[in-house]
Enzyme design. Structure first.
Site: not given
Lengths: 481, 481, 481, 481
Positions: D2, D28, D98-99, D253
């Site tokens: 995210c 995202g 985010n997590g 990535y």
């Protein structure tokens, strides 16, 4: 059914066209469309009520245009099948109509085979436009003329068997309105102080938009309003004179009460329907007369006067039930009665109630209403119907299904009463219907749905084909009946 | 105004909630919302009529839920300000209400300063929910109990000055409905054979959904339907008994005629209004009595009987004019009269017409209608109004603007007659209004908009602030008047 | 620019057509459209990328169809101006094309005056379709034949001055693809194991859909795939042989690198462009070669090899900047550079950077990029351009504005270098451009945008008119340059 | 994955927030949301890319706000589950993060039972917000203070086991950003000349919006920017110091190459990955090195240099394949490879090709690519992977499914090579991965997905539950791998 509006003037017409369509929204809530012209045609068609076009008005510039509202279709009919239709040759023509073509299949075949022309929809407005384009093209190789246009419409009348009240906008030249030889469907016109001319299915459009009502386009007549000066209309009978056969169902159910069609006030026709029907209901000695709203109100009022009993609003209609609830399936229809109508217990409990409705098609709604009134405590329920038993399919634009679906098909008044659960049922007599609607005028009517007497030639083969495969085109179910 | 529905049962409720909202759509067409619960809350709010929620029903699972329709707002009020509102603590509560908070500004400040709680909308439903959440949280530190809930609602009643009829869904526990101490706004409940319980602003919701009407939530009462067995309702008066002051305008204009509020049939109340008004109109010797549709129909019918003159539907209403035409601006209102109403010339021309309407606010619509009737040829136009002159702003949910906008503010009946162009004007008297609506019941009413007698404490400062800055919340213009 | 796809087979083609359009989405993101045929035509056109058509695939049945993606237009161009276009006579034809008509205004006038045919859009695809319909109609009065079709296309080639690579679906008969006499725009075809035939602007469509690439439609050639057996294609040169003048800008900028056009691999042509350009950059002795992504990547790679310096990705492109950011206004373009490109400081700081781009139009983007690279610490910035200075408007479909907007118009290489802020600027030479793109093939090119040598007749009047009023049609700005 | 952005300044922030979200769109594309504050919170959440919020910017006034982009979810996750979330008490807080929370189920239960608080979504941002609200409320009964806020975040860190980089806007007070004790997810901040402060998942957001990058929020640190003067930031370590365990997959990535995370340039890390991997590939003696675009480009470039072979763009990626093609189902993934990638035959035919990719998850895409390259004529295909075999599920926000779906789970390099159809396969070694990414920094990494060494406590029960029922929350499939 369907409703049309055409308007040509000096200012942008889109907003007025939309108001006009809203005024005849009762003629169709399934789809709406408008085409305007300002050097090129602009078109917008949407599923749903005319109001859905409001967001698109800015994309419809131009001082002339035609609009259409479509009745819900049985089998579908997407936006692609909605009116108006446009051809870019000859000249560019946008057309909308109300009616139905009896020899549709034959003409479609003929267009493809003989004229290499594809009908790209299932709406017969495209057929009408194609025939008109062809006939007009052939006669205008050296240029447009009103004579050529009238001749083309005359030729169209010979090829097309059916009903049509149409309005067509011819790029740069003007607007033409025309009506089939029998004048089955209504079509009126009017002028406005600002030099605009309008055509419409019903006179309420003229009232709403501030036009003076100038009367009806006659059966078999075409009227042309030139773009240069719309009020300088030219009119001509383009077919030999034949007796008019105006759709009597417009007065029974379809038209707005405040419309005047071929000189007859719909409201007054309904008062007379109630009066005549009342004469035959006196013996029933009811306690109260209650209309099934909204259509039957005027008739119920005069019926109440005729029988000397109080008129009461014993059934309340939810004004906000929209087209979503006008569903073709039987099951949903029954469920929806309670959403649409609610009884006033105080007016019904312990009384002998005379319900008044305009007509009975399949009888499901009638049965549900009778049950509703009984649940509210009515001691006895009589049912008066402003029209005679429906027994024959309409071939001219009103989809009342195949004849097998009519509850009155091969049934007596008593049978029908039993089926809908009423203690008594009184149908209008056909002669009373005609006399009441006619009033002091001399109009003749199409009463084919009651007596099977079709005003245009219909051979047995056509009849069978129609019953076999009802086209989805612009033919639709009678709501609420 | 606004309308609410709550339902708790064993099956998915969303489709029924929607049908319920459609049944009270007349209480608000500006926005609609629904919240359901199935372990978590699901919510959908949309601008426009309830029907716009249909596409979202699949996203609203759960066997309990609350719904709301909102009246058009003057200054806007987006989807963010629409009801219901949800708090996730304590327990998770979804709430919808109908009413208005007089001490909104003070409570908002108090919540922020004392309780560090932000009101994130301008809708007082969020305020009501925040106060409820706070009071409930304080009382349920060791767990939920119905007693704690009732006490919390009692505490809320002490803090909130105004009108509210509310329904709140408490996650996993059940649904509670409660009404302000004066019972200003209506709130009914019912049971259904399948074990479901429903609450609603009007009884027509119960009729429509097949619930038996079990009566009204009493003023100052709370009723709880436990999730485990909704029909095992528990009810309690949570404030000391005070005299009810039911909004009399519900009977004059807002409620559906087929509703029954606190034991009084709206339809019958309207018949009595017409009858009483008729007694004072006999001397006018009119030719015909014509209602301004739809609200005034019942009253006009009994008025016609009272004066012994024929009742006729001389004005036809276009059923398809939607909320788009309900615009706050004066200019647009005048234009829209012709789109909404069309006269039947045959019923009006050459006659002395008695128009009957429910009320007059600013008078613009009335003036346009009188003009319409004259244009149709009426020789003389009398105007009968079922309610007395409106002179004071409503503080409880009906936005009739500041007092300066009332045409009757500091004007005589004659002045008003002249302003709307009528030959005569007859207002209902206040005592007749109250007597007619009360009928054989013993209900007392809030008549503040007529006489300024507000049922809750309103100091001068509040009054001035309200007139100065009308909040956009759930307060709105009276349409069609 | 624009991109087209046509496909005819035995199964529903809509999903494949859409995938094909996505494969050439780089040729236009402004609007997308598809028309399919299954006895009638179905059409869907939408503003935006091809993906927006996905929701409408169910409404596009049929085993044959044509699709189109449109380049963003300067002045608008709504859905009404989007391709494909349909005529219902003769036979029913749906057409999409890529190109531009130089004598548009003259042909439009001619159609209206001589043939009474209205062009109802500003897209020249409608013009092409109208001319084709007319020429075909005249030759098929006794029925369709492929000979008649080829003759009609030959006649069209004589009337239409400009570029066009078109695909037309003729109801029930088949699909025809044709290319202007000079073969300015690309057009390929392929077959698939399942018996389907496809036509497309670029060979990548064939790769994507699993078709074997069968080569190009030749300049002035028409190829017909009959509905009965699509693979039984018939092809004919319908105009006398003339020298091809393939648009060289396809190789410089427009086409996808993995496409093969008239036998030339775009990727390899770009490698050769970099190699030739590199020979003239050796003396600059840069530290690192950095492409302006994405187009210049291949050329920069071979240029780096040619000069013997490291190739690095010193500018990172945000893959998610959509067409919203492709705005015609200068101001917005400059702002958007930072959203699109971000420098890698580690590859640029303290170095002499050689930027490689495909072309320079107005120079604004180039200036912004040079500034970006300097801000990231580059000690010196050289700018290598894979094509010569742009100086003449394209009349065949690429809108590079009027000649006054070209930064290189009447400016030297040094002036341009100064204007964009580069220390040195190296343009490709025209002969190198042609030699590099041609490679081992014998293709000739249209290089008019570089040298003003237009392959079709263009008189001064036309030239002036074009510069005066650029039509919005299918002509558009060059993005990112 | 995210991505988050927070911004607080003096001007309206919505447009900048949106540009910031577009800059991290790669994190995202499933849903996007923004909440701004101007006395009340305004919120907009939409399915799809951030660009879909553009139409709603006008409804998002305010000089502070937070935004979020969501990774596509396996099982759904509607707009209701999208971030940010808002609580109105205490103060009003909007939060995005985010997590992933490892002890989600336990905390949810605890909130309901102990604190009577309902979690009304399946997104753990709501959990984080609820815990924060609770801890803050308890400490601010007498008013807000930064100390109280930092203590609340410290308390949260003790309760929440997992990864989180969060930004929260506290009504009227300011904005706080905080990162879990291990600093698993990235979080940077910056200042701008106009006095605004921004927080974001990646530094590219700062570059794009013209902020100077001020560095990272440290593991276990909170930073507060007061509304009164955002640049007067206050920061504090709110938990005892622990060793950082930064997600190494960000470098492999996820992150954009132009981002700098905890001092490490992602682009340079990738160059080092290619260099190290290249050392182990020299013996293969390939003809050409080809990256799988876009991620592997930098690594392939340095790998090519390391092995002394030419780097070529032998696979072309369609830039216009959108999220529609990022589908969770295996079948669709295979089909979509050809839509996304097209080989350049001239670079591949007859050659020994070394493909370079970032990682291999299930291996389906790798197999399809190898096949594609063979079909284009490659004589031999080697496959180099920049990271070691993936063998353990990520518990901190990257959904790589259960361990059974990893192709490398209990398989040798040779087995995997065979399964994907490559002649050789070379994985990066774990020590090389860590050394390459670390470079000259001293950062430690979470490498759990490669070696199962989870940086937070994970008992066997949790592990099993996670593999059994992957929550749909903000966990998602790795696209393109």
């Amino acid at each position: 059914m369907c409703g049309i509006v055409g308007m040509i003037g000096r200012e942008t017409v889109a907003a007025d066209l939309l108001s006009g369509l809203v005024a005849i929204q009762h003629r169709g809530q399934d789809a709406a469309g408008m085409a305007t012209y300002d050097g090129r045609f602009h078109i917008s068609k949407r599923a749903g009520i005319a109001e859905t076009l409001r967001a698109h008005l800015h994309g419809l510039p131009g001082a002339s245009g035609v609009g259409h509202v479509r009745y819900p279709t049985v089998g579908g009919g997407g936006e692609q099948d909605a009116q108006p239709f446009i051809h870019t040759a000859p000249f560019g023509i946008a057309l909308a109509h109300n009616g139905n073509t009896v020899n549709y299949a034959q003409l479609k075949e003929e267009l493809w085979v003989r004229h290499r022309r594809l009908l790209n929809s299932e709406c017969d407005a495209e057929l009408l436009l194609s025939v008109l384009a062809e006939e007009l093209s052939r006669r205008t190789e050296t240029g447009f003329s009103v004579d050529a246009l009238f001749e083309a419409i005359g030729a169209l009348a010979e090829r097309v068997n059916g009903s049509y009240s149409a309005v067509a906008l011819i790029a740069d030249h003007g607007m033409v309105a025309f009506r089939d030889p029998r004048g089955i469907k209504p079509l009126v016109w009017g002028r406005r102080a600002d030099g605009a001319v309008a055509f419409a299915s019903e006179s309420v459009v003229l009232d709403t938009l501030g036009f003076s009502a100038e009367g009806d386009i006659a059966p078999g007549e075409a009227m042309f309003a030139p773009a240069a000066d719309p009020t300088a209309v030219v009119r001509r009978r383009v077919v030999p004179e034949t007796k008019q056969r105006l759709c009597i169902f417009e007065f029974v159910y379809f038209a707005r009460p405040d419309s005047v069609i071929d000189g007859i006030s719909v409201y007054e026709a309904r008062l007379r329907l109630g009066e005549r029907l009342g004469r035959r209901c006196k013996s029933l000695d009811v306690d109260v007369v209650v209309p099934v709203p909204d259509t039957a109100r005027a008739a119920a009022l005069s019926l109440a006067n005729a029988v000397g009993k109080p008129y009461r609003e014993g059934l309340i209609k939810n004004r906000y039930i929209g087209r979503t609830f006008i569903m073709p399936h039987e099951a949903k229809r029954r469920t929806s009665v309670r959403l649409k109508l609610n009884p006033i217990r105080g007016e019904l409990a312990g009384r002998h109630v005379m319900l008044v409705d305009d007509s009975i098609v399949r009888g499901n709604t009638s049965r549900a209403i009778v049950e509703l009134v009984r649940t509210a405590g009515a001691s006895r329920v009589s049912f008066a119907v402003c029209s005679p038993p429906l027994r024959h399919p309409c071939l001219y634009g009103i989809d009342m299904q195949t004849r097998n679906e009519f509850i009155a098909r091969s049934r007596t008044e008593k049978d029908v009463a039993r089926l809908i659960g009423a203690d008594e049922l009184v149908y209008q007599r056909l002669d009373d219907l005609v006399a009441a609607v006619r009033g002091s005028s001399s109009v003749d009517f199409c009463t084919a749905c009651f007596d099977g007497d079709y005003p245009t030639h219909v051979d047995r083969e056509t009849m069978e084909m129609i019953e076999a495969q009802r086209r989805t085109a612009c033919q639709l179910p009678l709501p609420g009946t």
